[in-house]
Design a protein around this motif. Structure first.
Motif, mmCIF file in Angstrom:
data_model
loop_
_atom_site.group_PDB
_atom_site.id
_atom_site.type_symbol
_atom_site.label_atom_id
_atom_site.label_comp_id
_atom_site.label_asym_id
_atom_site.label_seq_id
_atom_site.Cartn_x
_atom_site.Cartn_y
_atom_site.Cartn_z
ATOM 1 N N CYS A 136 -11.051 2.239 -9.861
ATOM 2 C CA CYS A 136 -11.473 3.642 -9.929
ATOM 3 C C CYS A 136 -12.579 3.928 -8.908
ATOM 4 N N ALA A 137 -13.479 2.959 -8.718
ATOM 5 C CA ALA A 137 -14.556 3.133 -7.740
ATOM 6 C C ALA A 137 -13.979 3.257 -6.331
ATOM 7 N N ALA A 138 -13.042 2.366 -5.993
ATOM 8 C CA ALA A 138 -12.430 2.381 -4.660
ATOM 9 C C ALA A 138 -11.693 3.700 -4.417
ATOM 10 N N LEU A 139 -10.924 4.136 -5.421
ATOM 11 C CA LEU A 139 -10.176 5.391 -5.288
ATOM 12 C C LEU A 139 -11.116 6.567 -5.086
ATOM 13 N N GLU A 140 -12.165 6.597 -5.903
ATOM 14 C CA GLU A 140 -13.101 7.719 -5.853
ATOM 15 C C GLU A 140 -13.804 7.792 -4.491
ATOM 16 N N SER A 141 -14.306 6.643 -4.015
ATOM 17 C CA SER A 141 -14.990 6.627 -2.714
ATOM 18 C C SER A 141 -14.036 7.061 -1.604
ATOM 19 N N ALA A 142 -12.824 6.501 -1.624
ATOM 20 C CA ALA A 142 -11.854 6.790 -0.559
ATOM 21 C C ALA A 142 -11.404 8.247 -0.591
ATOM 22 N N GLN A 143 -11.178 8.761 -1.810
ATOM 23 C CA GLN A 143 -10.749 10.160 -1.913
ATOM 24 C C GLN A 143 -11.822 11.123 -1.405
ATOM 25 N N HIS A 144 -13.058 10.667 -1.404
ATOM 26 C CA HIS A 144 -14.133 11.529 -0.908
ATOM 27 C C HIS A 144 -14.529 11.190 0.529
ATOM 28 N N GLY A 145 -13.670 10.474 1.203
ATOM 29 C CA GLY A 145 -13.837 10.334 2.647
ATOM 30 C C GLY A 145 -14.459 9.049 3.141
ATOM 31 N N ALA A 146 -14.812 8.129 2.248
ATOM 32 C CA ALA A 146 -15.405 6.867 2.704
ATOM 33 C C ALA A 146 -14.300 5.860 3.017
ATOM 34 N N SER A 147 -14.541 4.996 4.012
ATOM 35 C CA SER A 147 -13.588 3.916 4.261
ATOM 36 C C SER A 147 -13.954 2.779 3.307
ATOM 37 N N VAL A 148 -12.920 2.199 2.668
ATOM 38 C CA VAL A 148 -13.177 1.265 1.572
ATOM 39 C C VAL A 148 -12.459 -0.065 1.786
ATOM 40 N N LEU A 149 -13.166 -1.148 1.486
ATOM 41 C CA LEU A 149 -12.535 -2.468 1.410
ATOM 42 C C LEU A 149 -12.631 -2.917 -0.041
ATOM 43 N N LEU A 150 -11.462 -3.198 -0.647
ATOM 44 C CA LEU A 150 -11.402 -3.622 -2.047
ATOM 45 C C LEU A 150 -11.009 -5.093 -2.081
ATOM 46 N N VAL A 151 -11.876 -5.907 -2.654
ATOM 47 C CA VAL A 151 -11.653 -7.360 -2.659
ATOM 48 C C VAL A 151 -11.470 -7.863 -4.087
ATOM 49 N N ASP A 152 -10.467 -8.704 -4.302
ATOM 50 C CA ASP A 152 -10.276 -9.300 -5.635
ATOM 51 C C ASP A 152 -9.822 -10.747 -5.515
ATOM 52 N N GLU A 153 -10.221 -11.544 -6.503
ATOM 53 C CA GLU A 153 -9.920 -12.979 -6.486
ATOM 54 C C GLU A 153 -8.476 -13.290 -6.865
ATOM 55 N N ASN A 154 -7.855 -12.371 -7.563
ATOM 56 C CA ASN A 154 -6.517 -12.648 -8.094
ATOM 57 C C ASN A 154 -5.429 -12.307 -7.093
ATOM 58 N N GLN A 155 -4.191 -12.726 -7.425
ATOM 59 C CA GLN A 155 -3.091 -12.452 -6.504
ATOM 60 C C GLN A 155 -2.632 -10.999 -6.559
ATOM 61 N N CYS A 156 -3.041 -10.264 -7.593
ATOM 62 C CA CYS A 156 -2.724 -8.841 -7.617
ATOM 63 C C CYS A 156 -3.927 -8.071 -8.141
ATOM 64 N N VAL A 157 -3.938 -6.763 -7.924
ATOM 65 C CA VAL A 157 -5.039 -5.952 -8.431
ATOM 66 C C VAL A 157 -4.762 -5.589 -9.891
ATOM 67 N N GLY A 158 -5.758 -5.039 -10.557
ATOM 68 C CA GLY A 158 -5.568 -4.615 -11.953
ATOM 69 C C GLY A 158 -6.564 -5.253 -12.909
ATOM 70 N N GLY A 159 -7.126 -6.381 -12.484
ATOM 71 C CA GLY A 159 -8.100 -7.066 -13.344
ATOM 72 C C GLY A 159 -7.483 -7.382 -14.688
ATOM 73 N N GLN A 160 -8.224 -7.126 -15.749
ATOM 74 C CA GLN A 160 -7.725 -7.457 -17.083
ATOM 75 C C GLN A 160 -6.779 -6.396 -17.647
ATOM 76 N N LEU A 161 -6.592 -5.296 -16.894
ATOM 77 C CA LEU A 161 -5.642 -4.276 -17.373
ATOM 78 C C LEU A 161 -4.224 -4.825 -17.422
ATOM 79 N N ILE A 162 -3.929 -5.776 -16.545
ATOM 80 C CA ILE A 162 -2.543 -6.233 -16.408
ATOM 81 C C ILE A 162 -2.052 -7.039 -17.612
ATOM 82 N N LYS A 163 -2.969 -7.323 -18.557
ATOM 83 C CA LYS A 163 -2.539 -8.026 -19.770
ATOM 84 C C LYS A 163 -2.708 -7.177 -21.016
ATOM 85 N N GLN A 164 -3.174 -5.934 -20.827
ATOM 86 C CA GLN A 164 -3.417 -5.058 -21.979
ATOM 87 C C GLN A 164 -2.130 -4.315 -22.313
ATOM 88 N N THR A 165 -1.335 -4.900 -23.200
ATOM 89 C CA THR A 165 -0.033 -4.289 -23.511
ATOM 90 C C THR A 165 -0.153 -3.184 -24.556
#
Lengths: 494, 153
Positions: A136-165
Motif C-alpha cells: 500500500c505504501a509503494a502504491l500510494e507513493s507511486a500514484q502521487h508521482g514518486a519513483s518507487v523501488l519495492l524490495v522483498d525477501e520472498n519469491q513473490c509479493v504479498g507478505g503474509q496476505l498470501i496465506k490468509q484464506t
C-alpha cells in the motif's frame, strides 16, 4: 540421521484454494534424489518429502526444523549448491540443485558470492517489505508521482496476505469480506500495472542488508539472490518506508526446539501457500486471533486439531473465530498452557497443564496429548533490526509487541525521510497495516514535494482511528499513544 | 465477564432472538456480539434490516424488516450469521460452510450444535455458492432450530 514421515502431505482438495499439481522439479538432498514441485521453497519440498529436520543445534547437536517459515528465525539454514546459510524456507526450489545439511556454522563457499559488479539505483522512495503495509505504501507513493523501488525477501509479493484464506474484517471500503489471498492478488496487480508504467520497480528474492554513509539523502545496500548467487545494489533514495513485518514469538518449555514445533504462521504458510500438511494432529497454543484462525484453517486442510490451550483466563481472539472452531468440535481450554513436548528427535505428544489465577501451573493437573505438531500462536515481535541499524529512536512498548521505532502520525521516525508502517511499527491487523502503509506512502510523497494532498492524509488517519476505536483496538491505541508521546519528548526530526 | 469469553460458545441470551411469528417468516440471526471493526453485513442487506451504530458496534437485525433472503450468510467474514425459518414441525437452517466435500441437495448430513456435538441428522435442501463460501440450507426438527449451527458431511 533423517526422519521420514509416511503420510500423504500434499493437499489436493481444499475448500478455498485450488492446489493443482505443478511441474515436478527433481533435486538432491544429502546425495539422494528428491522431487518437489514448481512454486515450492527448498524447505517446503523437503517437508513434502517427509524431511522435517533441516539443521542441528550448534551446542548439543539437537535436530532442528524451521520455526517461522518466513525467513526470520534462521533454523532452516542449509548449504545449497555449495553456498552455506541459505534460508531454505524462503529460497525457491530450482531443478537439479544440491541441498545439504551444513556443519554447524557452514563452510565458506568456493563459489563466488557476487557474480557481477554492484549496480547503482536512484529512486525517490525505497519500500522495504511487500506485505500489506509495504504494497500500500509503494502504491500510494507511486500514484502521487514518486519513483518507487519495492524490495522483498520472498519469491513473490504479498507478505503474509498470501496465506490468509479467511475473509477480512474491517470496513467495506477497506475490502472487508474479501479474503487476504484475494487482496494480495489485487494489490499485486495494481503494483504490476504501475511497474508497466515505469513508476514502481519490484525486486523480489532481495534483502536490504544495511544503511550506509551517504553525502546526501539515504543510502541502502540491497542484495538480490539469483540462482543462489547474489547481486549487490547501491540504492540511493530520498525517503525510505520500512514495512519489515514481524516475527512469531517462541515460548519456553522443554522440547520447544524439536522439529514439529512451529510458529502458527509457519504452519499457515506451509499449508496455504505450498499446499503441504504440517502433520496429522495439532496442538494449538494460544487463542488469540492467529491461533483461532490457523486452527480453523488446519481443519479446512483436513488436519485434526486436538485442542487449543490458552494461558489467559479468557479467549483473546474474536468470539466469531472461537465459535466457528467450537462448532467443529475443537475444545478451547483457557487457563491452560503447554508444559513440555514429548518425543525423541520429533514431536510425539505434549503435556499440558492447568494454570491458577496467577498463571502458575496447578499441581497434578497435567494431561498428556498425543499429537505430531505443536503450533505456537503466542504473539509477534516487530522486525526492527534495520531501523535500529539506521539509528532511529526506538523504545520498548509492550502493547506494540516489543521495541518499535518512535513515529509521528505520518509514520515518520526520528530521522527525516525514514518512515515505518505495519507490524514493524507495532503489532496489529493487516487491515490497519494497509492504512498505515497508505499514510506512510502519501506522507513520503508530500515530504518529497510530489503532492500536497493533506486532505487525503487526514482521511486515512480518520479511517485508521475508526478501525482502532473498539475494545479490540485498545492495545494498539495505547501503543500508538505512547509512541507519539515519546516521539514528541525525543528530539524533532533532523 | 461473559461465559462465551471463556468457552467461545454463545447462548441464546447473548444475541437477539426473533419471535415465533418472525421465525415462521424466516429471519437472520446475527451471532456476532462483540465490538469488532467489521460491517459487510450492513451493505449486503437488500432491505436495510441490518444496522450498526458505528463500525465497531455489534450489528442489529430488525426482524420485522428482515426477509430471510440469506444474502448476509455468505458475506459475514466471521461466518456468524444463520437464517432460521420454521416450516411446520421442521426448521430450515441456512449456514455458511467452508469445508470439502460440499454436500448435494437431497443428501443426509450430520447436524452439529455450537459445541460440535452430534444432535441428529439433517436433510440438505439448498446449496448456494457465494464466492468460496457455500451457503447451505438444511432441514432439521424444529425443536433444534436454535441449536444446530454446523454440519458434518
Amino acid at each position: 540421521m533423517l526422519h521420514i514421515w509416511g503420510f500423504g502431505v500434499r493437499i489436493r482438495s481444499h475448500p478455498i484454494i485450488d492446489f493443482k499439481k505443478r511441474k515436478e522439479l527433481p533435486f538432491y538432498f544429502e546425495k539422494k534424489k528428491f522431487v518437489g514441485e514448481e512454486g515450492d521453497t527448498i524447505a517446503s519440498a523437503l517437508h513434502a518429502a517427509g524431511v522435517k529436520t533441516l539443521t542441528k543445534s550448534l551446542k548439543y547437536d539437537s535436530p532442528r526444523g524451521f520455526f517461522c517459515g518466513i525467513g526470520k528465525c534462521s533454523s532452516c539454514l542449509m548449504r545449497v549448491n555449495g553456498v552455506p546459510n541459505v534460508r531454505t524456507c524462503i529460497a525457491p526450489l530450482k531443478e537439479g540443485i544440491t541441498v545439504e545439511m551444513q556443519d554447524k556454522l557452514g563452510l565458506l563457499p568456493d563459489a563466488e558470492f557476487f557474480d557481477k559488479p554492484k549496480k547503482t539505483l536512484q529512486v525517490n522512495v525505497l519500500v522495504v517489505g511487500a506485505g500489506p503495509a509495504g504494497l500500500c505504501a509503494a502504491l500510494e507513493s507511486a500514484q502521487h508521482g514518486a519513483s518507487v523501488l519495492l524490495v522483498d525477501e520472498n519469491q513473490c509479493v504479498g507478505g503474509q496476505l498470501i496465506k490468509q484464506t479467511h475473509k477480512f474484517f474491517g470496513s467495506k471500503q477497506e475490502r472487508a469480506g474479501t479474503r487476504g489471498i484475494d487482496i494480495a492478488k489485487e494489490l499485486e496487480n495494481n503494483v504490476l500495472q504501475l511497474q508497466k508504467e515505469g513508476k514502481i520497480q519490484v525486486m523480489t528474492d532481495a534483502t536490504v542488508i544495511g544503511y550506509y554513509e551517504s553525502d546526501k539523502n539515504h543510502r541502502f545496500g540491497v542484495v538480490q539472490r539469483c540462482e543462489y548467487l547474489n547481486s549487490l545494489y547501491d540504492v540511493r533514495c530520498d525517503a525510505a518506508i520500512l514495512a519489515c513485518g514481524a516475527m512469531e514469538n517462541m515460548l519456553l518449555f522443554p522440547g520447544n526446539d524439536l522439529p514439529g514445533v512451529y510458529g502458527a504462521g509457519a504452519v499457515q504458510t506451509l499449508m496455504n501457500v505450498y499446499g503441504i500438511r504440517p502433520g496429522d494432529r495439532v496442538l494449538m497454543v494460544g487463542a488469540g486471533n492467529v491461533g483461532l484462525i490457523v486452527s480453523y484453517q488446519l481443519l479446512q486442510a483436513g488436519i485434526a486439531v486436538d485442542r487449543v490451550v490458552e494461558a489467559a483466563p479468557v479467549i483473546g481472539g474474536y468470539n466469531v473465530h472461537a465459535a466457528k472452531l467450537r462448532r467443529c468440535g475443537v475444545p478451547i481450554m483457557t487457563s491452560h498452557s503447554i508444559k513440555e513436548v514429548c518425543g525423541d528427535e520429533k514431536v510425539e505428544g505434549a503435556i499440558i497443564v492447568r494454570l491458577d489465577e496467577n498463571w502458575k501451573p496447578i499441581k497434578d493437573s497435567e494431561e498428556y496429548i498425543k499429537c505430531d505438531t505443536i503450533c505456537l500462536a503466542v504473539g509477534l515481535t516487530p522486525s526492527t533490526r534495520l531501523l535500529s541499524q539506521i539509528g532511529v529512536d526506538s523504545e520498548y512498548i509492550p502493547e506494540a509487541g516489543g521495541y518499535v521505532a518512535l513515529h509521528d502520525d505520518s509514520m515518520q521516525t526520528s530521522i527525516s525521510g525514514i518512515y515505518v508502517a505495519g507490524d514493524a511499527s507495532g503489532i496489529e491487523e493487516a487491515s490497519t497495516a494497509m492504512i498505515e502503509g497508505k499514510i506512510a506512502g502519501l506522507a513520503a510523497a508530500i515530504h518529497l514535494g510530489c503532492t500536497k494532498n493533506m486532505k487525503l492524509l487526514t482521511q486515512y488517519r480518520e479511517e485508521l482511528a475508526h478501525l482502532r476505536a473498539g475494545p479490540f483496538g485498545e492495545k494498539p491505541r495505547i501503543a500508538k499513544k505512547k509512541i507519539a508521546k515519546m516521539k514528541e519528548t525525543h528530539h524533532a526530526p533532523v | 465477564m461473559h461465559q462465551y469469553e471463556k468457552t467461545g460458545i454463545l447462548c441464546t441470551k447473548d444475541f437477539q432472538i426473533p419471535s415465533e411469528e418472525q421465525l415462521k417468516k424466516g429471519v437472520a440471526i446475527l451471532e456476532c456480539v462483540q465490538e469488532i471493526p467489521c460491517n459487510p453485513c450492513v451493505a449486503s442487506c437488500p432491505v436495510h434490516a441490518i444496522s450498526m451504530k458505528d463500525i465497531n458496534a455489534p450489528p442489529m437485525n430488525d426482524f420485522e424488516k428482515c426477509i430471510g433472503c440469506t444474502k448476509c450468510v455468505g458475506v459475514c467474514p466471521g461466518l456468524a450469521i444463520f437464517v432460521i425459518k420454521k416450516v411446520g414441525k421442521k426448521a430450515w437452517v441456512t449456514l455458511p460452510y467452508e469445508f470439502v466435500p460440499v454436500p448435494k441437495v437431497g443428501d443426509t448430513v450430520q447436524a452439529l450444535d455450537r459445541t460440535g456435538s452430534l444432535r441428529g441428522t439433517a436433510l440438505v435442501k439448498k446449496v448456494i455458492k457465494q464466492g468460496k463460501t457455500m451457503v447451505i440450507t438444511i432441514e432439521i426438527e424444529s425443536t433444534f432450530a436454535m441449536d444446530i449451527r454446523n454440519i458434518r458431511v
